[in-house]
Design a protein around this motif. Sequence first.
Motif, PDB file in Angstrom:
ATOM      1  N   TRP A 195       0.822  -1.228   0.000  1.00  0.00           N
ATOM      2  CA  TRP A 195       0.000   0.000   0.000  1.00  0.00           C
ATOM      3  C   TRP A 195       0.846   1.265   0.000  1.00  0.00           C
ATOM      4  N   PHE A 196       1.838   1.291   0.873  1.00  0.00           N
ATOM      5  CA  PHE A 196       2.626   2.513   0.994  1.00  0.00           C
ATOM      6  C   PHE A 196       3.346   2.845  -0.310  1.00  0.00           C
ATOM      7  N   GLN A 197       3.842   1.795  -0.999  1.00  0.00           N
ATOM      8  CA  GLN A 197       4.582   2.022  -2.234  1.00  0.00           C
ATOM      9  C   GLN A 197       3.655   2.445  -3.380  1.00  0.00           C
ATOM     10  N   THR A 198       2.387   2.024  -3.325  1.00  0.00           N
ATOM     11  CA  THR A 198       1.509   2.351  -4.449  1.00  0.00           C
ATOM     12  C   THR A 198       0.590   3.531  -4.140  1.00  0.00           C
ATOM     13  N   ASP A 199       0.042   3.572  -2.919  1.00  0.00           N
ATOM     14  CA  ASP A 199      -0.948   4.613  -2.611  1.00  0.00           C
ATOM     15  C   ASP A 199      -0.548   5.504  -1.451  1.00  0.00           C
ATOM     16  N   GLY A 200       0.602   5.278  -0.874  1.00  0.00           N
ATOM     17  CA  GLY A 200       1.002   6.072   0.284  1.00  0.00           C
ATOM     18  C   GLY A 200       1.478   7.447  -0.136  1.00  0.00           C
ATOM     19  N   PRO A 201       1.602   8.346   0.838  1.00  0.00           N
ATOM     20  CA  PRO A 201       2.117   9.675   0.517  1.00  0.00           C
ATOM     21  C   PRO A 201       3.574   9.554   0.064  1.00  0.00           C
ATOM     22  N   PRO A 202       3.932  10.187  -1.031  1.00  0.00           N
ATOM     23  CA  PRO A 202       5.294  10.052  -1.537  1.00  0.00           C
ATOM     24  C   PRO A 202       6.302  10.724  -0.601  1.00  0.00           C
ATOM     25  N   GLY A 203       7.493  10.161  -0.592  1.00  0.00           N
ATOM     26  CA  GLY A 203       8.596  10.866   0.050  1.00  0.00           C
ATOM     27  C   GLY A 203       8.714  10.715   1.545  1.00  0.00           C
ATOM     28  N   LEU A 204       7.869   9.876   2.170  1.00  0.00           N
ATOM     29  CA  LEU A 204       8.031   9.712   3.611  1.00  0.00           C
ATOM     30  C   LEU A 204       9.284   8.879   3.873  1.00  0.00           C
ATOM     31  N   GLY A 205      10.159   9.399   4.723  1.00  0.00           N
ATOM     32  CA  GLY A 205      11.372   8.670   5.081  1.00  0.00           C
ATOM     33  C   GLY A 205      11.049   7.622   6.121  1.00  0.00           C
ATOM     34  N   THR A 206      11.920   7.473   7.094  1.00  0.00           N
ATOM     35  CA  THR A 206      11.700   6.446   8.110  1.00  0.00           C
ATOM     36  C   THR A 206      11.052   7.048   9.352  1.00  0.00           C
ATOM     37  N   VAL A 207      10.076   6.327   9.879  1.00  0.00           N
ATOM     38  CA  VAL A 207       9.421   6.723  11.127  1.00  0.00           C
ATOM     39  C   VAL A 207      10.023   5.890  12.251  1.00  0.00           C
ATOM     40  N   ALA A 208      10.458   6.533  13.328  1.00  0.00           N
ATOM     41  CA  ALA A 208      10.946   5.798  14.498  1.00  0.00           C
ATOM     42  C   ALA A 208       9.836   5.761  15.531  1.00  0.00           C
ATOM     43  N   TYR A 209       9.448   4.564  15.927  1.00  0.00           N
ATOM     44  CA  TYR A 209       8.308   4.370  16.829  1.00  0.00           C
ATOM     45  C   TYR A 209       8.852   3.888  18.174  1.00  0.00           C
ATOM     46  N   PHE A 210       8.723   4.704  19.196  1.00  0.00           N
ATOM     47  CA  PHE A 210       9.281   4.390  20.517  1.00  0.00           C
ATOM     48  C   PHE A 210       8.174   3.892  21.437  1.00  0.00           C
ATOM     49  N   SER A 211       8.443   2.818  22.148  1.00  0.00           N
ATOM     50  CA  SER A 211       7.437   2.299  23.071  1.00  0.00           C
ATOM     51  C   SER A 211       8.146   1.604  24.233  1.00  0.00           C
ATOM     52  N   PRO A 212       7.568   1.678  25.440  1.00  0.00           N
ATOM     53  CA  PRO A 212       8.189   0.992  26.574  1.00  0.00           C
ATOM     54  C   PRO A 212       8.083  -0.520  26.452  1.00  0.00           C
ATOM     55  N   GLU A 213       7.114  -1.009  25.700  1.00  0.00           N
ATOM     56  CA  GLU A 213       6.934  -2.455  25.596  1.00  0.00           C
ATOM     57  C   GLU A 213       6.456  -2.796  24.192  1.00  0.00           C
ATOM     58  N   PHE A 214       6.801  -4.004  23.778  1.00  0.00           N
ATOM     59  CA  PHE A 214       6.357  -4.497  22.478  1.00  0.00           C
ATOM     60  C   PHE A 214       5.800  -5.906  22.655  1.00  0.00           C
ATOM     61  N   GLY A 215       4.531  -6.074  22.396  1.00  0.00           N
ATOM     62  CA  GLY A 215       3.893  -7.385  22.503  1.00  0.00           C
ATOM     63  C   GLY A 215       3.743  -7.983  21.116  1.00  0.00           C
ATOM     64  N   ILE A 216       4.779  -8.691  20.684  1.00  0.00           N
ATOM     65  CA  ILE A 216       4.771  -9.235  19.328  1.00  0.00           C
ATOM     66  C   ILE A 216       4.277 -10.673  19.335  1.00  0.00           C
ATOM     67  N   SER A 217       4.616 -11.384  20.387  1.00  0.00           N
ATOM     68  CA  SER A 217       4.224 -12.782  20.493  1.00  0.00           C
ATOM     69  C   SER A 217       4.460 -13.217  21.930  1.00  0.00           C
ATOM     70  N   GLU A 218       3.726 -14.256  22.342  1.00  0.00           N
ATOM     71  CA  GLU A 218       3.991 -14.814  23.666  1.00  0.00           C
ATOM     72  C   GLU A 218       5.412 -15.355  23.742  1.00  0.00           C
TER      73      GLU A 218
END
Length: 860
Positions: free
Chosen positions: A107-130
């Motif tokens: 989606w981002f490559q076809t319909d996303g806003p052009p030119g967005l660089g990298t977003v850094a997402y900071f969080s105290p915890e990440f629940g990816i899997s048990e």
Amino acid sequence: MRPVSQFTVQPRLPGPLEPLQELAENLRWTWHRPARDLFRRLVDEGGEVHRNGGAGLVGADGAVNPLLALARAGRERLDALAADPGYVAQVAAQAEALDAYQQQRLWFQTDGPPGLGTVAYFSPEFGISEAIPQYSGGLGVLAGDHLKAASDLGVPLVGVGLLYAEGYFRQELDESGWQRERYVALDPELLGLRPVAGLEVQVELAGRPLAAQAWRASIGRVRLYLLDTDVPANPPDLRRLTDRLYGGDMEHRLCQEILRGVGGIRALRGAGEAPTVFHTNEGHAGFLGLERIQELVVGSGLSFDEAVEAVRSATVFTTHTPVPAGIDRFPVELMRRYFAPLAEACGIPFARLMAIGHHPDEPEEAPFNMAVMGLRLAGHANAVSRLHQAVSRTLFGGLWPEVPAAEVPIGGITNGVHPRSWVAEDVDRLLTQHLGPDWDQATAERWAGLAAVPDQALWSLRESGRGRLVAAVRARLRASQLAVPSGGGDLAWWDEVLDPSVCTIGFARRVAEYKRATLLLSDPGRLTRLLTDPTRPVQLVFAGKAHPADEVGKRMIQELVRFAADPAERHRIVFLEDYGIDLARALYQGADVWLNTPRRQQEACGTSGEKAALGGGLNCSIRDGWWDEGFDGENGWAIPSADPALDPAERDRREAAELFSVLEDRVVPLFYARDGGGVPAGWVARVRHALMVLGPFVNAARMVREYVEASYAPAERRGARLAADGFAVARDLAAWKANVRACWPQLRIEGVRGPEAPPALGARAEVEARVALAGLRPSELQVELVHGAITDGGEIDNPGRAPMALVDPEISGDGARYRGRFVCDRAGPYGFTVRATPVHPELASPLETGCIAWALPEER
Ligand SMILES: *Cc1c(COP(=O)(O)O)cnc(C)c1O
């Protein structure tokens, strides 16, 4: 016997199976079933259940942990599989599929806003899997879902957080039902993490150097960096800094947050990441803003205020809680110890730094508030549901004292969940069949395709989900100490606990007072009748951890456990230990009804109900968080809320009675109204409708797209404009704001003249006003008419706004004249006023300066 030394033996995979390494290490398997299934074959029948802290080889819902499966695979098994051409072909195909996924245009490559660089997402915890127990609950699981959805959309995003040596606690209940916390050391290599070679992060903590190792995990296309202070360079106390999630005292927390924010930025720089937008998931990473300010002051010669503008422009802050206890606050003295050097480096008095985290409604020496700093240092701030947006605008409105609540610059992006992480295999198949293989990206029109699914097919999904839940509950109780105390004479009662044909209500969440897990227990007789009805019973499954310091929460758990131990009803009500992602999945997939009973306006969003909805569960909830906007009258049930002004005990009593009525009068009869084939047609109609309307809405893809479009892309563009030409615009904006703030107290709106006679409904009214500009130029001001019907309280209700134009470019000594018109669009009491606000083309939101001048009372 205990070993004197411990290490992890790296498996040497036979050549044809080498791709398994990458397939286990890229955590895409957490939502890509075909990859996960490869690892099931590695597990011997009845294989040993080795646990790495949070997760066993096989989870509560039967899911295999590929990282452990690979680490524990025996030589013989590997050789046998390597000699199986079918298996080898599957491994090769999945390796190719992972590769293709990484390269694909999404989606981002076809319909996303052009030119967005990298977003850094900071969080105290990440629940990816048990399998990676680096989360405590909703905030972390949301962060995990955010990363996965970003990966699936192709959004360039990296995560940043801490690696906790012991994660969060594992919950055990003693014989009295009291929660005990157990901490288990984790092996990072078994969490899918690899050290980032050559990168050691350095941070100063009140004059002491702190080193941290950076680890990297791959979540599909997204990289996640976690910092770990357990390295030889640190003294023992600092080695323990990243020991536990939400552990330690206030100073420990502060140091963790410094590492997360300041160290997180340095880790990104050191790893060669070049983020252009910074998103902080709640205030716990807020110090990243101060670090970036320091970088600009020291490195680019900006003043502190100029650096604030530059940093704000590219920062996004999400507030997650309206409950004050959920917001980190640090006493001024503690802050001084750790931040005086930063203030000095930035050339500002320490008090100026403290002002960033100061709520104007509080005394000067009040503790530094991380949420307030989050809002001050972010050009884009949002709450996590529409109702929470309204609540947050009031809670934090004091930061913009003159600004009407509806215009407080806090947006609302309702949380979503990552569908493929939560739905059962059979639901996945059905959705694939009717909506297409990319059903998790389907729009509402495609979800409407569920109209074609036969009732029987939908109902059998519900039945199988419930059946699996009942089996999982029995297995868990069998293994649990919970079964021990009341065991005795009636051995193995847990083998018959719950009934796979009974209407099943799930309730699992952090056990905190405001969530009222024990609401149903307030009328035990009525609850018992509900549970033990001879023909139309219900059964209840509870789970949830209380924060280790929360005695009230622990008492609630004990109350539930004790009630559930009564032999008269224990086959219909259970409390399960150690709520985590695997147990959560089993519950969301199996419960017919997902119950939520917070005190209204205290639940920011609440995502468990969204996950339950995706599996065809029906929500029965107070209209709070997401459910306030998600409920449409037909897709579940709303428990009416009592007047919030009531005494809390009375409010709880009334809401409990309402809840019982909903269950007795609406839920139970509908569940048991069966047609000839045994299908409850009315129930299934509700399930179908709920899936169709909620499916596209609760999706984290919808959420991440909103973040990209409403926050990330605008922040990126503004950040770039402010930084161009040696930060020329940031400098100009800072100077402009300083001037506006200095002039503003003198600005006056006077001589307001409205229509001579009251205008008729629909007629236009003309207004003139004189504005004493206080040294500002007309181009720096917006002057507006604010008009609308007058409420009983004498306020303008839901006002309309109309611009006023400068009448005469010549400005006389007593100010500039403005004129504008509005249309009276409602009969009855009506009124208007005039306001002026400062305007600058580079403001992130029109009222961010907090400056508003209102007309003085009319002269006539
Ligand atoms: C979704 C989830 C939560 C959050 O649910 P709430 O509705 O906010 O209580 C907490 N824990 C786990 C394991 C989850 O999966």
